[in-house]
Design a protein around this motif. Sequence first.
Motif, PDB file in Angstrom:
ATOM      1  N   MET A  32       0.857  -1.195   0.000  1.00 19.35           N
ATOM      2  CA  MET A  32       0.000   0.000   0.000  1.00 19.35           C
ATOM      3  C   MET A  32       0.881   1.229   0.000  1.00 19.35           C
ATOM      4  O   MET A  32       1.818   1.348   0.786  1.00 19.35           O
ATOM      5  CB  MET A  32      -0.902   0.016   1.244  1.00 19.35           C
ATOM      6  N   GLU A  33       0.641   2.143  -0.981  1.00 18.02           N
ATOM      7  CA  GLU A  33       1.451   3.338  -1.108  1.00 18.02           C
ATOM      8  C   GLU A  33       1.178   4.288   0.046  1.00 18.02           C
ATOM      9  O   GLU A  33       0.041   4.435   0.501  1.00 18.02           O
ATOM     10  CB  GLU A  33       1.140   4.037  -2.445  1.00 18.02           C
ATOM     11  N   THR A  34       2.277   4.936   0.508  1.00 21.69           N
ATOM     12  CA  THR A  34       2.184   5.885   1.611  1.00 21.69           C
ATOM     13  C   THR A  34       1.938   7.270   1.059  1.00 21.69           C
ATOM     14  O   THR A  34       2.738   7.771   0.253  1.00 21.69           O
ATOM     15  CB  THR A  34       3.479   5.879   2.430  1.00 21.69           C
ATOM     16  N   PRO A  35       0.853   7.932   1.471  1.00 17.11           N
ATOM     17  CA  PRO A  35       0.606   9.302   0.979  1.00 17.11           C
ATOM     18  C   PRO A  35       1.676  10.246   1.522  1.00 17.11           C
ATOM     19  O   PRO A  35       2.130  10.104   2.659  1.00 17.11           O
ATOM     20  CB  PRO A  35      -0.780   9.627   1.519  1.00 17.11           C
ATOM     21  N   LEU A  36       2.051  11.228   0.661  1.00 21.43           N
ATOM     22  CA  LEU A  36       3.127  12.137   1.073  1.00 21.43           C
ATOM     23  C   LEU A  36       2.941  13.456   0.349  1.00 21.43           C
ATOM     24  O   LEU A  36       2.841  13.501  -0.887  1.00 21.43           O
ATOM     25  CB  LEU A  36       4.483  11.516   0.726  1.00 21.43           C
ATOM     26  N   ARG A  37       2.860  14.557   1.103  1.00 23.78           N
ATOM     27  CA  ARG A  37       2.739  15.901   0.510  1.00 23.78           C
ATOM     28  C   ARG A  37       4.143  16.488   0.390  1.00 23.78           C
ATOM     29  O   ARG A  37       4.820  16.665   1.406  1.00 23.78           O
ATOM     30  CB  ARG A  37       1.837  16.791   1.367  1.00 23.78           C
ATOM     31  N   ILE A  38       4.566  16.772  -0.907  1.00 22.29           N
ATOM     32  CA  ILE A  38       5.952  17.181  -1.173  1.00 22.29           C
ATOM     33  C   ILE A  38       5.947  18.570  -1.802  1.00 22.29           C
ATOM     34  O   ILE A  38       5.147  18.875  -2.696  1.00 22.29           O
ATOM     35  CB  ILE A  38       6.660  16.188  -2.114  1.00 22.29           C
ATOM     36  N   LEU A  39       6.867  19.408  -1.297  1.00 20.98           N
ATOM     37  CA  LEU A  39       7.121  20.722  -1.900  1.00 20.98           C
ATOM     38  C   LEU A  39       8.473  20.613  -2.624  1.00 20.98           C
ATOM     39  O   LEU A  39       9.498  20.345  -1.990  1.00 20.98           O
ATOM     40  CB  LEU A  39       7.155  21.819  -0.824  1.00 20.98           C
ATOM     41  N   VAL A  40       8.458  20.846  -3.971  1.00 16.21           N
ATOM     42  CA  VAL A  40       9.672  20.726  -4.800  1.00 16.21           C
ATOM     43  C   VAL A  40      10.123  22.130  -5.200  1.00 16.21           C
ATOM     44  O   VAL A  40       9.358  22.884  -5.821  1.00 16.21           O
ATOM     45  CB  VAL A  40       9.431  19.868  -6.061  1.00 16.21           C
ATOM     46  N   LEU A  41      11.375  22.481  -4.798  1.00 11.84           N
ATOM     47  CA  LEU A  41      11.975  23.776  -5.175  1.00 11.84           C
ATOM     48  C   LEU A  41      12.947  23.482  -6.343  1.00 11.84           C
ATOM     49  O   LEU A  41      14.078  23.025  -6.123  1.00 11.84           O
ATOM     50  CB  LEU A  41      12.698  24.388  -3.977  1.00 11.84           C
ATOM     51  N   GLU A  42      12.455  23.722  -7.566  1.00 11.16           N
ATOM     52  CA  GLU A  42      13.239  23.376  -8.770  1.00 11.16           C
ATOM     53  C   GLU A  42      12.772  24.290  -9.912  1.00 11.16           C
ATOM     54  O   GLU A  42      11.575  24.454 -10.153  1.00 11.16           O
ATOM     55  CB  GLU A  42      13.000  21.911  -9.130  1.00 11.16           C
ATOM     56  N   ASP A  43      13.793  24.863 -10.636  1.00 14.53           N
ATOM     57  CA  ASP A  43      13.449  25.766 -11.727  1.00 14.53           C
ATOM     58  C   ASP A  43      13.162  25.021 -13.032  1.00 14.53           C
ATOM     59  O   ASP A  43      12.634  25.590 -13.991  1.00 14.53           O
ATOM     60  CB  ASP A  43      14.543  26.805 -11.948  1.00 14.53           C
ATOM     61  N   LYS A  44      13.498  23.700 -13.091  1.00 15.18           N
ATOM     62  CA  LYS A  44      13.270  22.904 -14.285  1.00 15.18           C
ATOM     63  C   LYS A  44      12.207  21.876 -13.979  1.00 15.18           C
ATOM     64  O   LYS A  44      12.390  21.022 -13.097  1.00 15.18           O
ATOM     65  CB  LYS A  44      14.544  22.219 -14.708  1.00 15.18           C
ATOM     66  N   ALA A  45      11.138  21.924 -14.745  1.00 12.31           N
ATOM     67  CA  ALA A  45      10.011  21.034 -14.503  1.00 12.31           C
ATOM     68  C   ALA A  45      10.372  19.581 -14.769  1.00 12.31           C
ATOM     69  O   ALA A  45       9.918  18.662 -14.064  1.00 12.31           O
ATOM     70  CB  ALA A  45       8.814  21.456 -15.366  1.00 12.31           C
ATOM     71  N   SER A  46      11.177  19.316 -15.773  1.00 10.14           N
ATOM     72  CA  SER A  46      11.536  17.939 -16.125  1.00 10.14           C
ATOM     73  C   SER A  46      12.287  17.257 -15.004  1.00 10.14           C
ATOM     74  O   SER A  46      12.049  16.084 -14.675  1.00 10.14           O
ATOM     75  CB  SER A  46      12.371  17.926 -17.412  1.00 10.14           C
ATOM     76  N   GLU A  47      13.186  17.984 -14.412  1.00  8.79           N
ATOM     77  CA  GLU A  47      13.954  17.392 -13.323  1.00  8.79           C
ATOM     78  C   GLU A  47      13.046  17.161 -12.101  1.00  8.79           C
ATOM     79  O   GLU A  47      13.213  16.176 -11.354  1.00  8.79           O
ATOM     80  CB  GLU A  47      15.129  18.288 -12.960  1.00  8.79           C
TER      81      GLU A  47
END
Length: 764
Positions: A1-16
Motif C-alpha cells: 500500500m502506497e504511503t501518501p506524502l505531501r511534497i514541496l519541490v523547489l526546482e526551476d526545471k520542470a523535467s527534473e
Amino acid sequence: METPLRILVLEDKASEAEMLIRDVKRAGFNPEWRRVETEADFLMELAKAPDLILSDYSLPHFDGLRAVALVRERGLDTPFILVSGTLGEEAAVEAMKFGVDDYLMKGRTVRLGLAIRRVLEEKRLRGERNRAERQNLIQAQALEAAANAIVITDRQGKILSVNQAFTTLTGYSREEALGQNSSVFRSGTHDASFYRHLWETVLNGKVWQGEITNRRKDGTLCDEEMTITPIRADGVEITHFIAVKQDVTDRKRAEKELRWRTALIEAQFESSIDGILVVDRSGKRILQNRLMGELWKIPQSVAEDEDDSKQVRFVTGLVKNPKQFAEKVADLYAHPDDVGRDEIELLEGTILDRYSAPVRDTHGNLYGRIWVFRDITARRRLEQQFLQSQKMEAIGQLASGVAHDFNNILAVIQMQASLLKCGENLSPEQNELTDGIGEAVQRAAALTRQLLLFSRKEVVREQDLDLNRSIESMMRMLLRTIGADIEIQLKLAGRPMLLNADPGMMDQVLLNLAVNARDAMPKGGQLAIETSGAEFDGPAASHSAQIRPGSFVCLSVSDTGCGIPTEVMSKIFEPFFTTKEVGKGTGLGLATVFGIVQQHHGWINVDSEVGQGTTFRIYLPRLAKLSGKTSHDTTVTTLPGGKETLLLVEDEPALCAMVQVSLSRLGYQVLDAANGIEALAVWKEHCDEIQLVLTDMVMPGGMNGIELGAQLLKENPKLKVIYTSGYSAEVAGKDFPLKEGVNFLNKPYQRAKLAQTVRAMLDA
C-alpha cells in the motif's frame, strides 16, 4: 500500500522535478506535490505544511540554502533533502549546518526512497523525543509547584528528588535532602512495627497510606498525611518510591482541640444543674441531658421514642396546670423567635424555672428551640422562710412592745393585790378575791411570756435535761388540761433523750401542741406523745433546707383530729393566725412553738390530712451525755425590811406608787423619780443618804437604766443597784451581766420577791 506524502519541490526545471517524483513513486510513496522556483511561492506553499521538501541547490533567483534557512527560522521540523548536480563536499557540509537533513546528486537518485524514509523516521523520533521532554518538563514543573511535599527515593530509601514544598515542610534545603536516607526524618514516636509494616506494604507493590509523625530539621514534630507509591521501571521490578506528604499538624491540633472542647461541652451538658432539651423546628427531640429525664421523671421508653408527641403528652400530664403549660408551649412554637421564661409546678410539688430560646445555625438560620429547666423548689422554700422570718420579726417587735407595757400594768395589779393581801381586816371572801387577782396576773404573765418568746425577747435559760422525764412530770398538768374525752398515749424512748434546753420552754412547747391537738378533737380522740432518736447524714440533709447532719431528739405529737387543710398549712406558724372562732384562740400557740424550736437550733416537720389527724415532729440537737448544768431555785419565803434610803426610778406612775408603798411598809425611806434625768437631780441632793437604787431599764428622757446605774456607780462604787424590766435579764447583753433575783427583777414581780431581792442586795 502506497504511503501518501505531501511534497514541496523547489526546482526551476520542470523535467527534473518530474524525474524526482517518479523516483519517489518507485520508492512506494503516493506523492501530492507542488513545484515552486521563487522565494515568494516557496513561502506560500510552506505555509501549507508539506511533509517533505526536495530542493535544488542553485536557482536563478533563489537557492536551497536560503530555503532551508527560511524553514528553520520559522521553527519548522519539515524534512529537507537537497538535490544538486554541482554540490561539492564543502558545500554539503555547509548545507548540513544550515539544517539540511540529507543531500543527493542529480542523476544518482536511486537511493532517494531510502533517504526519504530515513528523514521521515528521524522527524518522528525527534517529535516523540520533544513530546517526552515537554511532558517531563511539565511534570517537573507540576511537581515543583505542587502544594504537597513530594519526595522520590530508590528502593533502599535514598532520596533522589524533592520539590519546593518538601523543603518548606521539613526545613531541609534540596541540597541537604538529596542523598539522605528517608529514615533521617523519623521522630521516634512510632515503634519498629510501624515502619516494618510500612516497608512490607510498599515492597510488596502496594500503596501505603496513613498518618505519620516526622521530625523537621529544627527538631519540631510534624504530623503528615502520606501516600507512598511503588514505581516499577520495567513493569516488574520495583526500583523507586514516590511519597506525597501533606502537613496536617494544624489540622490535628485543631481536631484535638475540637475533641477536647466537644468532650468539655458534653461533660458540662451532662453535669449541668439544669435539665436541657433541644428540639427541631417541628418540636421533635434532638438532644436531651440526663437531668432533663430525672426532673420530669420521663421513662426511658418515652425518652427514646421517635414520636415526640408522645413525650409532650406525657410531660404535660405532670404539671399542675396542664392547659396553661400547653398554651405556653404552643405560643412559643407559633412565634419561633420569641424568648420565654416562667415558672411551672409539677404535681408532686417540684417548682421549675423554665427558659426557652430559639437555636440558630452558623448561618443564622432557625434550627429549633432549646428548653432549660432548673429545680428552684429549695430556693422558693427558702424565700418563703425568709419572708416568714421577716414577717415574724416585724410582728415580734410589736409583740415585745405590747408585752413590755402589759407587764408594767400586771406589775401594778400584782403589787396592789399583794398590798391588799397584807391587810388585817379582810374577810374570807375578800381574801379569796385577792388570790383570784393574783392567779389572773400569773396567767396574764404567762401570756406575755409567750409574746416575749415569740419576739425573741425571752432568752433561753438552758440546762441539761432528759426530755422523757420532763414529759413525765408534765403528765398531771396535761391530763387536767386536755380533758377526759381524749386518750393520751405515751411512747417514750427506752433510753434518755438528753437535751441542753430551757425546761420551761420545753414544757411550753408540749403544752401548746397538746392544747392545739385538743382543739382539733372537739368530740374526743387520741393524743400520742412519742420520743425517739434520729440520725441524719450528709445525703439525707441535702434533701431539705432544714435538716442538718448529726444526732437529734425527735418529739412527736399526733392527734386523730380534723387535720389541717392544704391551703392554710403554710400559715400555721404565723403569729395571730388561727382557724378557731373569735375568742377561742390567740394565734400565738404554734408561733411560740416555732420560736422556741428555732431558739434551740431545731426544726419542725408537719404531716396532716384533712379528717385523718396531724403529726408534729420536732427535732432538737441531742446530747451524748449530761454536762452538769442545773437550775437554781429562787423561791421567796420571807418579807424582810430595813431602814435604808432607796431611790426608786420608774416611768409608770401607778407602778411607781405601788412599789413605793410596798417598800415604805417594809420600813425603807423611798425617794422616787420618773426618769434618769430626774433621778440625777434627786441623787445630787441626797447622794450621801441613798444606799440602793431600784431602776427600770427602759425609760423615756434620753437615759436608760443601765446608763443611769453606770453614772451613779462611777460617783459611788459602793452603791447597790437593782434593775427591773418587762424583758428578760439577757436583753441587756453579755457585757452587762444581770441575774434574776440578785440584781434584776423581771416584771411583773411579787411583793415578796421585791422584798427578798432588795434585802439581799443591801446585805451583800
